[in-house]
Enzyme design. Sequence first.
Site, PDB file in Angstrom:
ATOM      1  N   ASP A   1      93.473  85.439  66.775  1.00 54.91           N
ATOM      2  CA  ASP A   1      93.690  84.895  68.107  1.00 54.91           C
ATOM      3  C   ASP A   1      92.456  85.176  68.955  1.00 54.91           C
ATOM      4  O   ASP A   1      92.308  86.257  69.510  1.00 54.91           O
ATOM      5  CB  ASP A   1      94.927  85.521  68.747  1.00 54.91           C
TER       6      ASP A   1
ATOM      7  N   SER B   1     101.765  83.944  76.008  1.00 61.69           N
ATOM      8  CA  SER B   1     100.506  83.563  76.634  1.00 61.69           C
ATOM      9  C   SER B   1     100.568  83.906  78.123  1.00 61.69           C
ATOM     10  O   SER B   1     100.738  85.073  78.466  1.00 61.69           O
ATOM     11  CB  SER B   1     100.216  82.082  76.376  1.00 61.69           C
TER      12      SER B   1
ATOM     13  N   HIS C   1      96.822  82.114  68.014  1.00 63.26           N
ATOM     14  CA  HIS C   1      97.608  82.297  69.242  1.00 63.26           C
ATOM     15  C   HIS C   1      99.066  81.932  69.020  1.00 63.26           C
ATOM     16  O   HIS C   1      99.936  82.333  69.789  1.00 63.26           O
ATOM     17  CB  HIS C   1      96.991  81.416  70.331  1.00 63.26           C
TER      18      HIS C   1
END
Length: 709
Positions: free
Chosen positions: A635, A539, A667
């Site tokens: 995602d 991320s 994600h």
Amino acid sequence: MTLMAAKFTPKVLLSAPRRSAGAPNCTGEKILYTVTTYSFEEHRKTSQIRYLDAKTGQSTLLYENPAYSEPTWITEDRFIFLKNGDKGTTTVKEIKTFRGSISNLKAKRLSDKTVALACSVLTTPEGKMFDSEAEEKPHSSAKVYTSLFVRHWDAWVGKNKQAVWYGSLELQNGKTVLAEPGLVNAHPGTGLECPVPPFGGSGDFDICASGIAFVAKDPHINEATHTKTDLYYVPLKSFTESKPPKPQQVKTGKLQGYSQNPTFSPDGKSIAFTRMRSIQYESDKTRLLVIPDVEDLSNVQEFFETEDGEGGWDYKPDGIAWSHDGKELYITAEFEGTNALWKVPSSPADAKEPPTKILGAGSVTDFKLLSPKSRKLFVTTSSLVDNSSYSVLDPRDQSLTLISSSSKQGKSFGLSKKQCSDFWCKGAGDYKVHALVMKPSNFDESKKYPLAFLIHGGPQGAWGDSWSTRWNPAIFAEQGYVVVTPNPTGSSGYGMALQNGIKEDWGGKPYNDLVNCFEYIGTHMPYVDMNRAVALGASYGGYMINWIQGHPLGRKFKALVCHDGVFCGLNQYCSEELFFPLHDFGGTLWDNRATYEKWDPSRFTGEWATPQLVRIHPAPPAPVAVSSLNVLDLDYRLPITEGLAAFNVLQSRGVPSKFLTFPDENHWVLKPENSLVWHKEVLDWINRYASAEGDECASVVEKTGSMKI
């Protein structure tokens, strides 16, 4: 019985039993919990409801069925739970089957024969329980939208929303009966949604004898660009009312951000909750608030309030519980790599000093009050070596008594606290940066070990002394790495100045903090072989990997792993929660384009593995390489094209690279079989370049069996 793992590998991690938070009965003698286990041999998950005897530590199996969940006490000896059925039905055992999706059970005993019940239900715009079987099936898959927020996290936004429903259970001759009129929608026709997606749960609402408190996003403000959620109160004369009064909104002045964790006092007269100030900052500081009397919702009092609006306590309260006498509040808040438990007087006027920390080791994941007589707390915790512990805490003297540890405090995994340490190093400014360290269980200070440098996501997040099944430092340590997990600018739990310092500075101070941390390791940790260093991040951590790749620090690593990282700063509007770039990049793309461009990793792709440093053939290893792990088709936080773009650049430049994707994940990689592949690919990649244990990793991953409870 718990089997000892020969070595802590991904398969051991993913097949180890996962316990829920423990739920004690009113006496604290019995603790309900669930356990899920995945078998790679049978390729299936098992799910159990168990109870633990608090005195003996003996665990007893009550049910084993993957459809059973959420055991909830209604009396000292009786509990209810959910069974998910076919064709969209949910059964509240042993009460009634509903044609709809029910979750987040919450119960409160009102008398010897009456229990108040609340839950969340997927609800139609008309306020009815959504019945998937009764809905007319469309002949097209088309979706048409005319406003922002068309999808969120991993799902397309639909017309049906979650709502809080309530009812009354009657205890009759050993049976539990749902009284008429059954379950009732607490806020029909309001447009309010609770729990708040995508991660809201039972903590988004609470019940007492006189009503329901819940939080919901403001339906009049676009949720793609704002974080405003409000607290509402629904007064009830009884939980059998068929038509509840309209929810009353609680006003909080200049605090306009997320409202969270409404919690009634034991007598039901007061509500404690938290709220953020900013209307566009999802990680703003939460303020602890209290409504002393629900009869006067205009009287909202803030703890540690200051004239400048910043607040006098620099940490972020989260979970809340009242003491039985209503005189104290217990709260959780991140603190320097832990999730600590604190206590504070329940009246802001009496809270002259900052909260007192009563438990600071590991991370508190849940806590509940035991009997009024004991005045103690039942606490669920985890740590870097222990996946689940149940303990009893006496907040008066802070004594902690362990009842049960799922992993025998790490021994079942071959892990121990002696592997864990930390250090502080100089930051990019006038502050210090904290980093956690984990060494191999067979660590020998006279030997040299490669470095695994892990960068956390968020960016307003932190590495902590807690367990994870997705990014677990022990997995890398047991591959033979010294693992360092730094908490640079942007990290939470170190005060708001450090956290907020990342705003409009994504690749600035955080990057330089990481450079300083890397140099500190080289200077102060002689057992680390800095020539065999790898860096990994997900991320925001994935963004930082892409940023590092284009800057000098990238040349210090033998290999990089980027999971779900931003490739191009100008693509932030591909995400769903636009309030995130609006805050972190200081405005819209068109009004503040320069900031989006300034911290854009794709600007520096010309530096990704420069010809002088890159070897494009398998051996010897290339000095710099990236495994691009952008996941996934589901995602919606960070679209797959960001990973493909990074991979295409690497391939076009002749940099050794690999692309891994899971079309059925969001994600995060959550499915055990997918996660096992993820771990194998990541470990194979870094081991290839850092030469930790080579091919031994793959064989251990394949051969290690699952653990049994």
